[in-house]
Design an enzyme around this catalytic site. Structure first.
Site, PDB file in Angstrom:
ATOM      1  N   GLY A 159       0.786  -1.230   0.000  1.00  0.00           N
ATOM      2  CA  GLY A 159       0.000   0.000   0.000  1.00  0.00           C
ATOM      3  C   GLY A 159       0.814   1.275   0.000  1.00  0.00           C
TER       4      GLY A 159
ATOM      5  N   GLU B 142       4.500  -6.481   2.084  1.00  0.00           N
ATOM      6  CA  GLU B 142       4.114  -6.979   0.752  1.00  0.00           C
ATOM      7  C   GLU B 142       3.958  -5.827  -0.234  1.00  0.00           C
ATOM      8  OE1 GLU B 142       1.163 -10.437   2.610  1.00  0.00           O
ATOM      9  OE2 GLU B 142       0.342  -8.656   1.651  1.00  0.00           O
ATOM     10  N   PRO B 143       4.976  -5.047  -0.459  1.00  0.00           N
ATOM     11  CA  PRO B 143       4.809  -3.943  -1.395  1.00  0.00           C
ATOM     12  C   PRO B 143       4.729  -4.427  -2.835  1.00  0.00           C
ATOM     13  CG  PRO B 143       7.095  -4.101  -0.698  1.00  0.00           C
ATOM     14  CD  PRO B 143       6.347  -5.151   0.067  1.00  0.00           C
ATOM     15  N   GLY B 144       3.876  -3.792  -3.610  1.00  0.00           N
ATOM     16  CA  GLY B 144       3.820  -4.050  -5.051  1.00  0.00           C
ATOM     17  C   GLY B 144       4.206  -2.760  -5.755  1.00  0.00           C
TER      18      GLY B 144
ATOM     19  N   ARG C 277      -5.897   1.921 -15.546  1.00  0.00           N
ATOM     20  CA  ARG C 277      -5.965   2.721 -14.306  1.00  0.00           C
ATOM     21  C   ARG C 277      -6.621   4.098 -14.482  1.00  0.00           C
ATOM     22  NH1 ARG C 277      -2.498   4.135 -11.361  1.00  0.00           N
ATOM     23  NH2 ARG C 277      -3.399   3.370  -9.408  1.00  0.00           N
TER      24      ARG C 277
ATOM     25  N   CYS D  21     -12.849   1.138 -29.357  1.00  0.00           N
ATOM     26  CA  CYS D  21     -14.048   1.681 -29.960  1.00  0.00           C
ATOM     27  C   CYS D  21     -15.079   2.038 -28.880  1.00  0.00           C
ATOM     28  CB  CYS D  21     -14.608   0.666 -30.946  1.00  0.00           C
ATOM     29  SG  CYS D  21     -15.730   1.430 -32.081  1.00  0.00           S
ATOM     30  N   GLU D  22     -14.677   2.884 -27.956  1.00  0.00           N
ATOM     31  CA  GLU D  22     -15.571   3.522 -26.979  1.00  0.00           C
ATOM     32  C   GLU D  22     -14.744   4.607 -26.309  1.00  0.00           C
ATOM     33  OE1 GLU D  22     -16.381   1.744 -23.002  1.00  0.00           O
ATOM     34  OE2 GLU D  22     -15.772  -0.130 -23.950  1.00  0.00           O
TER      35      GLU D  22
ATOM     36  N   TYR E 241       0.382  -2.600 -11.978  1.00  0.00           N
ATOM     37  CA  TYR E 241      -1.028  -2.715 -12.377  1.00  0.00           C
ATOM     38  C   TYR E 241      -1.271  -2.153 -13.785  1.00  0.00           C
ATOM     39  CZ  TYR E 241      -1.138  -3.509  -7.371  1.00  0.00           C
ATOM     40  OH  TYR E 241      -0.877  -3.983  -6.118  1.00  0.00           O
TER      41      TYR E 241
HETATM   42  N1  LLP Z   1      -0.973  -7.249  -0.098  1.00  0.00           N
HETATM   43  C1  LLP Z   1      -2.288  -7.421  -0.278  1.00  0.00           C
HETATM   44  C2  LLP Z   1      -3.000  -8.362   0.578  1.00  0.00           C
HETATM   45  C3  LLP Z   1      -2.980  -6.708  -1.273  1.00  0.00           C
HETATM   46  O1  LLP Z   1      -4.279  -6.873  -1.429  1.00  0.00           O
HETATM   47  C4  LLP Z   1      -2.259  -5.813  -2.099  1.00  0.00           C
HETATM   48  C5  LLP Z   1      -2.928  -5.100  -3.167  1.00  0.00           C
HETATM   49  C6  LLP Z   1      -0.881  -5.669  -1.876  1.00  0.00           C
HETATM   50  C7  LLP Z   1      -0.261  -6.397  -0.865  1.00  0.00           C
HETATM   51  C8  LLP Z   1      -0.019  -4.751  -2.692  1.00  0.00           C
HETATM   52  O2  LLP Z   1      -0.440  -3.428  -2.607  1.00  0.00           O
HETATM   53  P1  LLP Z   1       0.445  -2.249  -3.251  1.00  0.00           P
HETATM   54  O3  LLP Z   1       1.716  -2.137  -2.439  1.00  0.00           O
HETATM   55  O4  LLP Z   1       0.734  -2.596  -4.665  1.00  0.00           O
HETATM   56  O5  LLP Z   1      -0.436  -1.055  -3.146  1.00  0.00           O
HETATM   57  N2  LLP Z   1      -5.254  -2.328  -9.161  1.00  0.00           N
HETATM   58  C9  LLP Z   1      -5.143  -1.268  -8.179  1.00  0.00           C
HETATM   59  C10 LLP Z   1      -4.440  -1.743  -6.924  1.00  0.00           C
HETATM   60  C11 LLP Z   1      -5.111  -2.905  -6.256  1.00  0.00           C
HETATM   61  C12 LLP Z   1      -4.314  -3.438  -5.089  1.00  0.00           C
HETATM   62  C13 LLP Z   1      -4.906  -4.669  -4.546  1.00  0.00           C
HETATM   63  N3  LLP Z   1      -4.171  -5.227  -3.451  1.00  0.00           N
HETATM   64  C14 LLP Z   1      -4.404  -0.099  -8.831  1.00  0.00           C
HETATM   65  O6  LLP Z   1      -4.057  -0.171 -10.001  1.00  0.00           O
HETATM   66  O7  LLP Z   1      -4.214   0.930  -8.191  1.00  0.00           O
END
Ligand code: LLP
Length: 385
Positions: free
Chosen positions: A228, A269-271, A308, A338-339, A366
């Site tokens: 997050g 758990e960073p993404g 996004r 096409c929208e 994402y």
């Molecule tokens: N851990 C859990 C349990 C999660 O549900 C998520 C993201 C993460 C870690 C990683 O979160 P991050 O660090 O990437 O914010 N598609 C949306 C984001 C959905 C995130 C869902 N869960 C977007 O494009 O903003």
């Protein structure tokens, strides 16, 4: 000529060469930026014994996963196929955490058979785990934080407010009964409080909630604080300070240690933080047209490849890679579907000519992972440099 955007440096010639080799639209990932983000994450939390499980839902490109492995990351997976992909890349099962929701228990069983750690987010799974395995399969327990986050600090996507993930705190006594009945070993407690944290005390607040529960669960050795954290997307973009987030954890953890003699590990758990900035979506401007008072640039990507802006109203900066300098004009950048497919409205860019390459920034998280084949358009190519 070259464009410098955030950390992205790519010359017109390099962009053109990559587009010639791989075609457009094209996702380019810069491995140096991934390394830098991991280093800065680690530095901020270095005062704690911590582990990082990369949330591969953000970007599951195989070259990127190999890099994550090389850099010592574990994996946060959300489907059995994410687990299979990680195992094929070479991650150890013990370094993968599976956080499913809404899937049949059979999928959890498959993960157990593969030796992956489970993160249990509802009483139904907990009961089934206990019935099937008793204390033989340890797990993590995901708690719904139920935190009251000020309106201004909530994530832009509205994702947090509607959050349904985790065991409701009202149901914790029931969860404890199930754990006791089956002698389930809960080794970690998990919370993922929001997908776009802005409030810097949120980790500390989440840790306090989990610590209350850890007092009752003697097998707990780690707190998993989820992901997050968002890197800034532009100069005046509001974003959390990692050091402040880390500081908010010191007091609850040290108090717990003094009180119980137990030193908890921290997991994250960073993404987005790790991969958002590394990605550039390169697209070709094919058509420039006037519609009323708008000048529309029609490009060869669209929301099928970067959803996004359409889904969350997210702002991604756009640059003219072919002409980084020149007189500025206002444009609406629209995709080829096409929208209604506006990727960015009212952007000031150095004059765009048909044939120019544009770059969409912060497309590493994402982006491709949420792409579809809508309009029967193929998925774009990806390349890591
Ligand atoms: N851990 C859990 C349990 C999660 O549900 C998520 C993201 C993460 C870690 C990683 O979160 P991050 O660090 O990437 O914010 N598609 C949306 C984001 C959905 C995130 C869902 N869960 C977007 O494009 O903003």
């Amino acid at each position: 000529m070259s464009s410098t955007v955030n950390s992205w440096k790519i010359s017109s010639a390099q962009a053109e060469e990559l587009a010639r080799q791989h075609g457009t639209p094209l996702y380019i990932y810069d491995s140096k930026i991934v390394r830098r983000q991991i280093d800065s994450f680690r530095a901020a939390f270095s005062r704690f014994d911590h582990r990082i499980h990369y949330a591969m839902k953000a970007n599951s490109n195989t070259s990127l996963l190999h890099l994550m492995k090389e850099l010592g990351m574990g994996i946060d997976a959300v489907s059995i196929d994410e687990i299979r992909i990680s195992l094929e890349v070479g991650f150890y099962a013990s370094d993968i955490i599976f956080t499913p929701n809404g899937v049949a228990f059979e999928e959890l069983q498959q993960a157990i058979d593969l030796g992956v750690r489970l993160n249990i987010e509802n009483l139904s799974y907990l009961e089934k785990l206990g019935e099937a395995h008793g204390g033989d399969v340890p797990c993590t327990l995901r708690v719904h934080p139920g935190l009251v986050i000020p309106e201004a600090s909530r994530d832009a996507t509205g994702w947090y407010q509607r959050s349904r993930f985790g065991i409701d705190r009202q149901q914790i006594p029931l969860a404890l009964q199930i754990i006791k009945k089956h002698a389930i070993r809960v080794e970690a407690l998990h919370v993922h409080s929001s997908s776009m944290i802005l409030d810097e005390t949120v980790f500390g607040a989440a840790a306090e909630i989990l610590i209350d529960l850890a007092r009752e669960l003697p097998d707990v050795v780690a707190l998993d604080l989820g992901g997050g954290i968002r890197p800034p997307h532009h100069a005046d973009d509001d974003h959390p300070d990692l050091d402040a987030l880390a500081r908010s954890l010191e007091k609850p953890l040290s108090e717990f240690q003094q009180e119980t003699g137990r030193k908890l590990q921290l997991w994250f758990e960073p993404g987005r933080y790790l991969v958002s900035e590394c990605g550039l979506l390169v697209t070709r401007a094919n058509v420039i047209k006037k519609v009323g008072d708008r000048t529309v640039v029609g490009v060869d990507t669209g929301f099928h490849q970067l959803i996004r802006p359409k889904l969350y109203g997210a702002r991604h900066e756009i640059v003219n890679l072919s002409r980084p300098e020149g007189p500025l004009h206002d444009y609406d950048i629209c995709g080829c579907l096409c929208e209604e497919d506006e990727l960015a409205g009212n952007r000031s860019l150095p004059q765009v000519h048909e044939g120019d390459l544009l770059g969409i920034l912060n497309a590493g998280a994402y982006g491709f992972s949420m792409a579809s084949t809508y309009n029967s358009r193929p998925l774009p190519a990806e390349v890591m440099i």
